[in-house]
Write a protein that holds these residues in place. Structure first.
Motif, short mmCIF file in Angstrom:
data_model
loop_
_atom_site.label_atom_id
_atom_site.label_comp_id
_atom_site.label_asym_id
_atom_site.label_seq_id
_atom_site.Cartn_x
_atom_site.Cartn_y
_atom_site.Cartn_z
N LYS A 45 -6.12 -17.43 -7.16
CA LYS A 45 -4.97 -16.60 -7.52
C LYS A 45 -4.06 -15.90 -6.36
O LYS A 45 -5.08 -15.09 -5.63
CB LYS A 45 -4.98 -16.78 -8.63
CG LYS A 45 -3.77 -16.21 -9.01
CD LYS A 45 -4.35 -15.19 -10.64
CE LYS A 45 -3.12 -15.20 -11.39
NZ LYS A 45 -3.06 -14.19 -12.65
N LEU A 46 -2.99 -16.13 -6.02
CA LEU A 46 -2.24 -15.23 -5.18
C LEU A 46 -0.81 -14.46 -5.89
O LEU A 46 -0.39 -15.60 -6.35
CB LEU A 46 -1.96 -16.16 -3.61
CG LEU A 46 -2.90 -16.47 -2.79
CD1 LEU A 46 -2.64 -17.25 -1.10
CD2 LEU A 46 -4.10 -14.76 -2.09
N TYR A 47 -1.55 -13.49 -5.31
CA TYR A 47 -0.12 -11.99 -5.52
C TYR A 47 1.08 -12.68 -4.81
O TYR A 47 0.59 -12.25 -3.95
CB TYR A 47 -0.66 -11.22 -6.39
CG TYR A 47 -1.86 -11.30 -7.87
CD1 TYR A 47 -1.41 -11.30 -9.32
CD2 TYR A 47 -2.62 -11.18 -7.40
CE1 TYR A 47 -1.64 -10.68 -9.92
CE2 TYR A 47 -3.93 -10.71 -8.13
CZ TYR A 47 -3.07 -10.79 -9.61
OH TYR A 47 -3.62 -11.68 -10.89
N ILE A 48 2.05 -12.92 -5.48
CA ILE A 48 3.44 -13.42 -4.29
C ILE A 48 4.17 -12.05 -4.40
O ILE A 48 4.34 -11.82 -5.38
CB ILE A 48 4.44 -14.99 -4.51
CG1 ILE A 48 2.76 -15.83 -4.97
CG2 ILE A 48 5.07 -14.93 -4.10
CD1 ILE A 48 1.86 -16.49 -3.16
N ARG A 68 -0.92 -6.32 -3.57
CA ARG A 68 0.75 -6.78 -3.41
C ARG A 68 1.47 -5.33 -3.75
O ARG A 68 2.34 -5.38 -2.74
CB ARG A 68 0.77 -7.89 -4.35
CG ARG A 68 2.50 -7.92 -3.74
CD ARG A 68 2.80 -9.30 -5.06
NE ARG A 68 3.23 -8.59 -6.42
CZ ARG A 68 4.43 -7.96 -7.36
NH1 ARG A 68 5.04 -7.66 -6.23
NH2 ARG A 68 3.98 -6.90 -8.12
N GLN A 69 1.62 -4.32 -4.24
CA GLN A 69 2.27 -3.21 -4.46
C GLN A 69 2.28 -2.46 -3.61
O GLN A 69 3.38 -2.21 -3.14
CB GLN A 69 1.97 -2.21 -5.95
CG GLN A 69 1.89 -3.37 -7.06
CD GLN A 69 1.28 -2.54 -7.97
OE1 GLN A 69 0.63 -1.27 -8.58
NE2 GLN A 69 0.74 -3.39 -9.53
N LEU A 70 1.20 -2.44 -3.00
CA LEU A 70 1.24 -1.44 -1.56
C LEU A 70 2.01 -2.30 -0.67
O LEU A 70 3.08 -1.50 0.15
CB LEU A 70 -0.07 -1.11 -1.21
CG LEU A 70 -0.33 -0.83 -0.33
CD1 LEU A 70 0.77 0.76 -0.07
CD2 LEU A 70 -1.78 -0.63 0.50
N PRO A 94 -6.43 -1.10 2.17
CA PRO A 94 -5.41 -0.97 1.05
C PRO A 94 -5.47 1.11 0.66
O PRO A 94 -4.81 1.50 1.08
CB PRO A 94 -4.88 -1.48 -0.26
CG PRO A 94 -5.69 -3.42 0.38
CD PRO A 94 -6.88 -3.08 1.46
N GLU A 95 -6.66 1.21 0.37
CA GLU A 95 -7.19 1.96 -0.01
C GLU A 95 -7.41 3.20 1.47
O GLU A 95 -6.50 4.37 1.09
CB GLU A 95 -9.18 2.35 -0.20
CG GLU A 95 -9.44 1.44 -1.41
CD GLU A 95 -9.66 -0.49 -1.98
OE1 GLU A 95 -9.61 -0.63 0.22
OE2 GLU A 95 -9.57 -0.90 -2.58
N VAL A 138 -4.36 2.23 -8.12
CA VAL A 138 -3.86 1.46 -8.59
C VAL A 138 -4.27 -0.16 -8.08
O VAL A 138 -3.25 -0.73 -7.62
CB VAL A 138 -2.47 2.17 -8.17
CG1 VAL A 138 -1.91 2.31 -7.05
CG2 VAL A 138 -1.07 1.72 -8.65
N TRP A 139 -4.76 0.96 -6.45
CA TRP A 139 -4.77 -0.59 -5.30
C TRP A 139 -6.07 -1.45 -5.95
O TRP A 139 -6.92 -2.03 -5.49
CB TRP A 139 -4.93 -0.06 -4.21
CG TRP A 139 -3.90 0.60 -3.31
CD1 TRP A 139 -4.01 1.66 -3.42
CD2 TRP A 139 -2.62 0.63 -3.68
NE1 TRP A 139 -2.77 2.49 -2.84
CE2 TRP A 139 -1.80 1.42 -3.50
CE3 TRP A 139 -1.35 -0.37 -4.26
CZ2 TRP A 139 -0.56 1.78 -3.57
CZ3 TRP A 139 -0.20 -0.52 -4.48
CH2 TRP A 139 0.51 0.86 -4.10
#
Length: 193
Positions: A45-48, A68-70, A94-95, A138-139
């Motif tokens: 599953k990939l967040y787009i 994705r948010q970052l 991301p961290e 959050v990440w």
């Protein structure tokens, strides 16, 4: 437009995948961070993040919602496009990016290919407060099933409220009414924030 794609990985490379969703193959650009998380999977599953330019409609996929948010935050900075955003996420985790921005570690950000001193300073200036407000976790990938207070807290943080303040208000509400639904809890919190 797209929240996520869930399907069989028909093709995998460190820079992109082709994900087969019900017989339709989507070409999705990915970061090295995402590749390292999905390289051994057949299904994923990939967040787009769907990016539209004058000459192209491009899908960028991420193994978790936090990345994705970052990415969305990074490309909101003037001078950082989707490909540069993907390069940043491929260079360090991301961290590490979040930590560098919050701490104002411009030299670490500058080490990323394609990021000069002005762009690094702009990233810190434009994103530091947003990332501080969202909190350190959050990440991290969200668990598949959150408790009612956790879900309400996530929603309030996404709406732009400071994490600490939202937690305090939610704790007070839960003490007096522990059996509220997520929606009711958020509505009560909004009245007090």
């Amino acid at each position: 437009m797209y929240a996520y794609l869930n399907g069989r990985l028909a093709y995998k490379a460190p820079t992109h995948v082709v994900i087969d969703v019900s017989g339709v193959g989507y070409h999705v650009h990915i970061s090295l961070h995402t590749y390292s998380q999905i390289k051994d999977r057949e299904q994923c599953k990939l967040y787009i993040s769907f990016q539209v330019r004058e000459d192209a409609h491009t899908l960028f996929g991420f193994a978790d919602e936090g990345e994705r948010q970052l990415f969305e935050h990074l490309i909101s900075v003037s001078g950082i496009g989707p490909n540069t955003g993907r390069m940043i996420l491929s260079s360090i985790t991301p961290e590490e990016i979040q930590s560098a921005i919050i701490q104002g570690n411009v030299p670490l950000i500058q080490r990323i290919k394609g990021i000069g001193p002005k762009t690094a300073q702009r990233m810190v200036l434009e994103l530091q407060d947003k990332l501080k407000k969202q909190g350190p976790d959050v990440w991290v990938a969200s668990p598949t099933r959150q408790s009612v207070p956790e879900e309400a807290l996530s929603a309030l943080v996404m709406l732009g409220f400071a994490r600490a303040q939202a937690e305090k208000v939610l704790t007070g509400i839960i003490r007096t009414a522990p059996d509220l639904t997520v929606e009711a809890l958020i509505k009560e919190a909004l009245k007090k924030l």
